[in-house]
Design an enzyme around this catalytic site. Structure first.
Site, PDB file in Angstrom:
ATOM      1  N   GLY A 317       0.562  -1.166   0.018  1.00  0.00           N
ATOM      2  CA  GLY A 317       0.139   0.182   0.150  1.00  0.00           C
ATOM      3  C   GLY A 317       0.872   1.247   0.102  1.00  0.00           C
ATOM      4  CD  GLU A 318       4.265   2.755   2.927  1.00  0.00           C
ATOM      5  OE1 GLU A 318       4.931   3.153   1.982  1.00  0.00           O
ATOM      6  OE2 GLU A 318       4.351   2.184   4.107  1.00  0.00           O
TER       7      GLU A 318
END
Lengths: 350, 350
Positions: A317-318
């Site tokens: 993610g991120e």
């Protein structure tokens, strides 16, 4: 849909047909065998249609926007990570120490972090865009009120507009929220009709027992709320998350400005389904950055009709997958702008 | 192997075990779930072992080297493109008008073109590195003499050394040669043992009839020459190409300096098999940039034990797939250098 910027949503429309035709014809005249750039040729054609000109502008000022929130369903034991990590990672992004920061530096992207609902924030957001300190536990009731979900969507749209007004020409989605693959899976099941077991994954490190429990939690929530994609904001409010809602708005905001938006992983894909349900043509502005290892991402991408650019088993993610894909998108567009034609270069054809 | 730089070949050795251990341990302490960067974690570990330090240097000065040559087997009708296009495309690279130039500009790579055997050159190479005006038709005899093949390998090694001496820290393979998927397929069959039909593809646009003929041409050459991977330079001379030989040397040169080398498509993969047969540990310096649409590329990558970073159906060559992969490689290495640890960032673990 009360509370949403209808004028902006109405601007989300089809591709410019003339630019699409011009781009497709240009791809045939460039000094390369026709079709030899595979998926990048159609991507460049679509981005010409989105921009309404051929060649379209080459994206050169990418901006990653990370939306962070916490989740009441964390109390059900759907992740081994403590909820405090969401706020700690927000601080890590701001300090420049996360993987997303490293990847952003490689591709020249700016990183913006927006706290839309961190339960234990370490930093004061500036401006303050917190809607509440995490969602409610959706096994007990709706995760958000309609007003909260709408406010989060509006926040995402506002961030998109601010970044575009500041000169950014390609937006990238990012997220942070311990437990947020659970609402993502619930949204993907709700918006695609897939079974909970087909869209629920191990997130950032769930064992077999916890995976079975996580799947049951999601299945139970779907039975309880019966989210209906025909009423997308209500479905989002019932089983979604604040960062999922903000990302849906961010995608809609980018599409309303006809700026390409690179989707990261499963959280972005679930938000993209919400955006598609609100404004179907928003899909035309979406570029799938990568294929997350989460099974729901693949189900969502199929429903959106998008093929991911990178497929390396990432599940962080991120925005990391979107960041890896950015240079590929820019390269695809550069071809339309910079490559010589057979005529101009004096190269023979077959 | 007479004529090759034995001292350089002897420098091609195993990974530094201490750096590998340090990199693997560091990946566990960084602020991300263990394993969440998928294939990029092992790639970063290997590049630490190659460099002999953790973190390894982040590649920041990539250099694409395009080797160009023509092929006697063109006379057998294995491609619809006229042979003149090789020299015309060399001129296009030098003028900056090809897709490889556009992709190189995106990732900040320099582009060097080396004519090792163009049949109809439009430009004088500087320095002159032409070995002969295209190979001989390998359906009639060996494509090259042993001396020509060795000279082409040495040329590739020299180019690698020059680029590294000039400060480049990551080398990328590129190729141009009308008809060069035919010798590539022959090399892949010879070095992997795969059947000609399993490794022969449509190149830049071959129809069904020409594909069947191309496969027969390759099968016939293998029967005639019986190339033996235990004698790799002889096998290369029999059914290879001058640019394939130069690329094998380029890969060996990069490996001998412990500098990572990004492989492009099927031509590079066939050359990598030759390099592997000459110096098995050279594989440790190779990074597979992408999976070419040519079936032989997948067969070769499996034999090399490499997973490609990009898989988008490209079949252009020139180094385009390696260029798309470069930012991904740099991003993977940046993680080891730039990302905070759980301790340093004050982030809780699960």
């Amino acid at each position: 849909m009360p509370g949403l910027d209808i004028t902006a949503l109405e601007r989300i429309g089809p591709l410019d047909a003339d630019a699409v035709v011009a781009a497709r014809e240009r791809q045939q005249r460039l000094t390369k065998p026709a079709g030899s750039l595979g998926a990048l040729e159609e991507l460049s054609v679509r981005l010409a249609g989105l921009a309404g000109q051929c060649p379209p502008p080459v994206p050169q000022r990418p901006a990653l926007a990370i939306f962070a929130g916490d989740h009441g369903v964390h109390a059900q034991g759907v992740t081994p990570w403590p909820q405090e990590v969401t706020g700690q990672m927000v601080a890590n992004f701001v300090a420049g120490g996360a993987v997303a920061n490293a990847f952003a530096a490689q591709v020249g992207a700016t990183v913006t972090v927006t706290d839309v609902g961190v339960a234990h924030p370490l930093l004061a957001g500036e401006p303050d865009r917190r809607i509440r300190a995490g969602t409610r536990d959706f096994t007990l009731g709706p995760a958000m009120t309609l007003g909260e979900a709408t406010a989060a969507i509006a926040t995402g749209m506002a961030v998109a507009n601010e970044l575009i007004d500041a000169g950014h020409d390609c937006l990238l989605t990012g997220d942070m929220g311990i437990g947020n693959t659970t609402p993502a899976a619930a949204l993907i099941a709700a918006f695609t009709g897939a079974a909970p077991a087909a869209v629920t994954g191990r997130g950032t490190g769930v064992d077999d027992v916890m995976l079975a429990h996580k799947t049951e939690v999601i299945a139970g929530a779907l039975l309880r709320h019966r989210p209906d994609r025909a009423d997308p904001v209500a479905a989002l409010a019932a089983v979604g998350g604040l960062e999922h809602a903000a990302l849906a708005g961010f995608i809609l905001g980018s599409a309303s400005r006809r700026v390409p938006v690179l989707l990261d992983g499963v959280i972005a894909c679930s938000a993209a389904l919400v955006a598609q349900a609100i404004a179907p043509d928003s899909v035309l502005a979406m570029v799938a950055g990568h294929r997350s290892a989460e099974p729901g991402a693949t189900v969502a991408l199929r429903h959106l009709g998008l093929e991911p650019l990178v497929d390396l088993g990432l599940r962080l993610g991120e925005g990391t997958g979107a960041l890896l894909a950015f240079p590929i998108v820019a390269s695809a567009v550069r071809v339309l702008r910079d490559v010589a034609t057979f005529d101009s270069a004096g190269v023979a054809e077959k």
